[in-house]
Design a protein around this motif. Structure first.
Motif, mmCIF file in Angstrom:
data_model
loop_
_atom_site.group_PDB
_atom_site.id
_atom_site.type_symbol
_atom_site.label_atom_id
_atom_site.label_comp_id
_atom_site.label_asym_id
_atom_site.label_seq_id
_atom_site.Cartn_x
_atom_site.Cartn_y
_atom_site.Cartn_z
ATOM 1 N N TYR A 44 12.831 -2.055 -21.049
ATOM 2 C CA TYR A 44 13.194 -3.455 -21.172
ATOM 3 C C TYR A 44 14.099 -3.730 -22.377
ATOM 4 C CZ TYR A 44 9.523 -3.754 -17.721
ATOM 5 O OH TYR A 44 8.763 -3.574 -16.601
ATOM 6 N N ALA A 45 13.905 -3.011 -23.456
ATOM 7 C CA ALA A 45 14.764 -3.219 -24.630
ATOM 8 C C ALA A 45 16.200 -2.808 -24.309
ATOM 9 C CB ALA A 45 14.236 -2.440 -25.829
ATOM 10 N N ARG A 78 12.478 -11.314 -22.789
ATOM 11 C CA ARG A 78 11.058 -11.676 -22.750
ATOM 12 C C ARG A 78 10.198 -10.435 -22.573
ATOM 13 N NH1 ARG A 78 7.032 -14.686 -22.339
ATOM 14 N NH2 ARG A 78 5.488 -14.626 -20.703
ATOM 15 N N LEU A 79 10.567 -9.569 -21.645
ATOM 16 C CA LEU A 79 9.787 -8.354 -21.400
ATOM 17 C C LEU A 79 9.887 -7.367 -22.566
ATOM 18 C CD1 LEU A 79 10.522 -7.870 -17.616
ATOM 19 C CD2 LEU A 79 8.356 -8.530 -18.669
ATOM 20 N N ALA A 80 10.977 -7.440 -23.325
ATOM 21 C CA ALA A 80 11.148 -6.580 -24.506
ATOM 22 C C ALA A 80 10.479 -7.197 -25.735
ATOM 23 C CB ALA A 80 12.630 -6.337 -24.767
ATOM 24 N N SER A 86 14.890 -14.684 -25.986
ATOM 25 C CA SER A 86 14.713 -15.031 -24.578
ATOM 26 C C SER A 86 14.827 -16.538 -24.384
ATOM 27 C CB SER A 86 13.344 -14.539 -24.096
ATOM 28 O OG SER A 86 13.075 -15.011 -22.797
ATOM 29 N N THR A 87 14.171 -17.291 -25.241
ATOM 30 C CA THR A 87 14.228 -18.752 -25.158
ATOM 31 C C THR A 87 15.652 -19.248 -25.343
ATOM 32 O OG1 THR A 87 11.967 -18.914 -25.979
ATOM 33 C CG2 THR A 87 13.320 -20.896 -26.131
ATOM 34 N N VAL A 136 9.955 -21.968 -16.286
ATOM 35 C CA VAL A 136 8.640 -21.328 -16.368
ATOM 36 C C VAL A 136 8.637 -20.266 -17.471
ATOM 37 C CG1 VAL A 136 7.038 -19.794 -15.145
ATOM 38 C CG2 VAL A 136 7.961 -21.807 -13.994
ATOM 39 N N TYR A 137 9.671 -19.433 -17.490
ATOM 40 C CA TYR A 137 9.734 -18.390 -18.527
ATOM 41 C C TYR A 137 9.868 -18.995 -19.916
ATOM 42 C CZ TYR A 137 10.110 -14.516 -15.198
ATOM 43 O OH TYR A 137 9.862 -13.576 -14.233
#
Length: 157
Positions: A44-45, A78-80, A86-87, A136-137
């Motif tokens: 993910y990174a 977000r996953l990383a 992410s926001t 949602v995320y």
């Protein structure tokens, strides 16, 4: 009954237009493949780094695929566990959603071109699903940071 175009210049212009519109999606497919390959392997990174690089390149070129790369970057970040970044990516995506909403709903020349040649000739403006998932995320990002008030705002959006 039908006239054949005899002007070499007119024929050249038509060929250039067709080739340009037919190949519009090639660069996108190449860029998104780099992101999704790392993503599919759980890296993910690395996927986030590729997506963020694609966002920066799209911003510089004012590329039509900017929105999809922002969504990919937001998800990958977000996953990383890069929640603030992410926001930020989802906020930029939401700003593009709002920009596209302000534009005219139909663009006859672009719509007609894409109907006959290639959907990649149009800007990607996102789907209802994209908009919902971005909110949602973003809400989940705020919850991860303990910010319930902003999470509530995103959920209501």
């Amino acid at each position: 009954m039908y006239r054949i175009v005899r002007s070499p210049l007119a024929a050249l212009c038509v060929c250039c237009l067709l080739l340009g519109l037919i190949g519009c999606g090639a660069e996108y497919r190449h860029d998104v493949k780099r992101v999704t390959l790392d993503y599919e392997h759980g890296q993910y990174a690395a996927a986030a780094d590729e997506a963020n690089a694609a966002v920066q390149a799209a911003e510089k070129k004012d590329e039509r695929d900017q929105l999809v790369f922002l969504l990919e970057a937001g998800d990958s970040d977000r996953l990383a566990n890069r929640v603030p970044l992410s926001t930020q990516m989802f906020d930029k995506a939401y700003a593009l959603f709002a920009h596209y909403d302000e534009l005219a709903k139909t663009r006859i020349s672009k719509e007609t071109t894409s109907a006959f040649l290639n959907q990649a000739a149009l800007d990607y403006e996102g789907t209802g699903y994209d908009r919902i998932m971005a909110n949602v995320y973003t809400a989940l990002n705020y919850l991860d940071q303990g910010d319930k008030d902003n999470a509530r705002i995103e959920i209501h959006r």
